[in-house]
Write an enzyme that holds these catalytic residues in place. Structure first.
Site, PDB file in Angstrom:
ATOM      1  N   GLY A  29       0.893  -1.601   0.061  1.00  0.00           N
ATOM      2  CA  GLY A  29      -0.460   0.546   0.298  1.00  0.00           C
ATOM      3  C   GLY A  29       1.215   1.115   0.218  1.00  0.00           C
TER       4      GLY A  29
ATOM      5  N   GLN B 222       3.218   9.956   1.863  1.00  0.00           N
ATOM      6  CA  GLN B 222       4.355   9.125   1.888  1.00  0.00           C
ATOM      7  C   GLN B 222       5.293   9.694   1.036  1.00  0.00           C
ATOM      8  OE1 GLN B 222       2.512   5.708   2.806  1.00  0.00           O
ATOM      9  NE2 GLN B 222       4.860   4.927   3.768  1.00  0.00           N
TER      10      GLN B 222
ATOM     11  N   CYS C  52       6.122  -1.016   7.512  1.00  0.00           N
ATOM     12  CA  CYS C  52       6.206   0.826   6.277  1.00  0.00           C
ATOM     13  C   CYS C  52       6.995   1.521   5.909  1.00  0.00           C
ATOM     14  CB  CYS C  52       5.788   1.623   7.440  1.00  0.00           C
ATOM     15  SG  CYS C  52       5.148   3.103   7.415  1.00  0.00           S
ATOM     16  N   LEU C  53       6.687   1.645   4.846  1.00  0.00           N
ATOM     17  CA  LEU C  53       7.804   2.161   3.744  1.00  0.00           C
ATOM     18  C   LEU C  53       8.705   3.049   4.908  1.00  0.00           C
ATOM     19  CD1 LEU C  53       6.119   1.314   0.155  1.00  0.00           C
ATOM     20  CD2 LEU C  53       7.411   0.309   1.135  1.00  0.00           C
TER      21      LEU C  53
ATOM     22  N   HIS D 274      -3.710   1.818   7.692  1.00  0.00           N
ATOM     23  CA  HIS D 274      -2.628   1.430   7.980  1.00  0.00           C
ATOM     24  C   HIS D 274      -2.654   3.052   7.142  1.00  0.00           C
ATOM     25  CE1 HIS D 274       1.950   0.655   7.784  1.00  0.00           C
ATOM     26  NE2 HIS D 274       2.167   1.221   7.245  1.00  0.00           N
ATOM     27  N   GLU D 275      -2.899   2.821   6.332  1.00  0.00           N
ATOM     28  CA  GLU D 275      -3.013   3.702   4.368  1.00  0.00           C
ATOM     29  C   GLU D 275      -3.642   5.449   5.000  1.00  0.00           C
ATOM     30  OE1 GLU D 275      -0.424   3.333   3.312  1.00  0.00           O
ATOM     31  OE2 GLU D 275      -0.633   1.394   3.127  1.00  0.00           O
TER      32      GLU D 275
ATOM     33  N   HIS E 198      -1.898   7.329   7.732  1.00  0.00           N
ATOM     34  CA  HIS E 198      -0.607   8.221   6.991  1.00  0.00           C
ATOM     35  C   HIS E 198      -1.361   9.967   6.673  1.00  0.00           C
ATOM     36  CE1 HIS E 198       2.973   5.806   6.727  1.00  0.00           C
ATOM     37  NE2 HIS E 198       2.228   5.133   6.576  1.00  0.00           N
TER      38      HIS E 198
HETATM   39  O1  GNR Z   1       4.220  -2.902   2.033  1.00  0.00           O
HETATM   40  C1  GNR Z   1       3.589  -2.551   3.435  1.00  0.00           C
HETATM   41  N1  GNR Z   1       2.909  -3.980   4.573  1.00  0.00           N
HETATM   42  C2  GNR Z   1       1.886  -3.663   5.634  1.00  0.00           C
HETATM   43  C3  GNR Z   1       2.147  -4.776   5.961  1.00  0.00           C
HETATM   44  C4  GNR Z   1       1.468  -5.173   7.107  1.00  0.00           C
HETATM   45  C5  GNR Z   1       0.497  -3.901   8.115  1.00  0.00           C
HETATM   46  C6  GNR Z   1       0.743  -2.846   6.460  1.00  0.00           C
HETATM   47  C7  GNR Z   1       1.495  -2.670   5.739  1.00  0.00           C
HETATM   48  S1  GNR Z   1       1.158  -1.813   4.406  1.00  0.00           S
HETATM   49  C8  GNR Z   1       3.234  -0.964   3.683  1.00  0.00           C
HETATM   50  C9  GNR Z   1       3.663  -0.435   2.876  1.00  0.00           C
HETATM   51  C10 GNR Z   1       3.206   1.165   3.318  1.00  0.00           C
HETATM   52  O2  GNR Z   1       4.160   1.682   4.113  1.00  0.00           O
HETATM   53  N2  GNR Z   1       2.380   1.511   3.674  1.00  0.00           N
HETATM   54  O3  GNR Z   1       2.004   3.266   4.168  1.00  0.00           O
HETATM   55 NI    NI Z   2       3.839   3.103   5.605  1.00  0.00          NI
END
Ligand code: GNR
Ligand code: NI
Length: 163
Positions: A46, A51, A93-94, A135-136, A139
């Protein structure tokens, strides 16, 4: 198409709150393809616009193993349907490279969003998709997975990142 630069914790720009998208035009479509390209190149499941330092409510997701099921959510909003139904998932998270932590979130949500053409949609996602959407959306609100950890853990990650 272009790969975009991803901000990393503790960059203060990750704390900005995104505003709703109001123009559904070609430039939005171009930006969404750049976000998808960036997500695929970074092997993420995602990516939120925040980001890549663009502070409008846009997220892209692909949780398929084949990496051929891109989903785009513009102006996503959700309501928790059952706050006793929870799911614990080992999240990464990236924007917080090298860190994975178990995070508990509601598993039962009602999601509304628009597509890239501005059409409205609603669904009740489940499992990994629910985790990733929340999660997104975090952000977009300027919130990061480290905010769910203890202050001690968060500080350790901050110190490691600034080395
Ligand atoms: O690549 C991603 N893997 C992930 C694994 C478990 C829960 C959420 C994520 S999102 C993350 C990519 C990211 O940072 N998205 O904001
Ligand atoms: Ni993230």
């Amino acid at each position: 198409m272009a790969k975009l630069n991803i901000l990393t914790f503790p960059d203060p720009r990750l704390r900005k709150v995104a505003v709703p998208v109001t123009k559904f035009d070609k430039s939005l479509e171009n930006f969404v393809s750049d976000m998808l390209e960036t997500m695929y190149e970074e092997n993420g499941i995602g990516l939120a616009a925040s980001q890549v330092d663009f502070h409008e409510r846009i997220i892209v997701i692909d949780i398929s193993d084949e990496r051929n099921d891109p989903k785009v959510f513009i102006n996503p909003e959700f309501k928790v349907l059952n706050d006793k139904s929870l799911l614990s998932f080992n999240e990464g998270c990236l924007s917080v490279p090298g860190v994975t932590e178990e995070i508990v979130r509601p598993d039962s949500i009602y999601l509304t969003w628009q597509d890239v053409k501005g059409e409205h949609h609603a669904d009740e996602p489940s499992g990994l998709l629910t985790v990733c959407i929340q999660h997104e959306i975090d952000h977009l609100e300027g919130k990061l997975m480290v905010d769910y950890l203890s202050p001690l853990k968060r500080d350790r990650i901050r110190k490691k990142a600034s080395k």
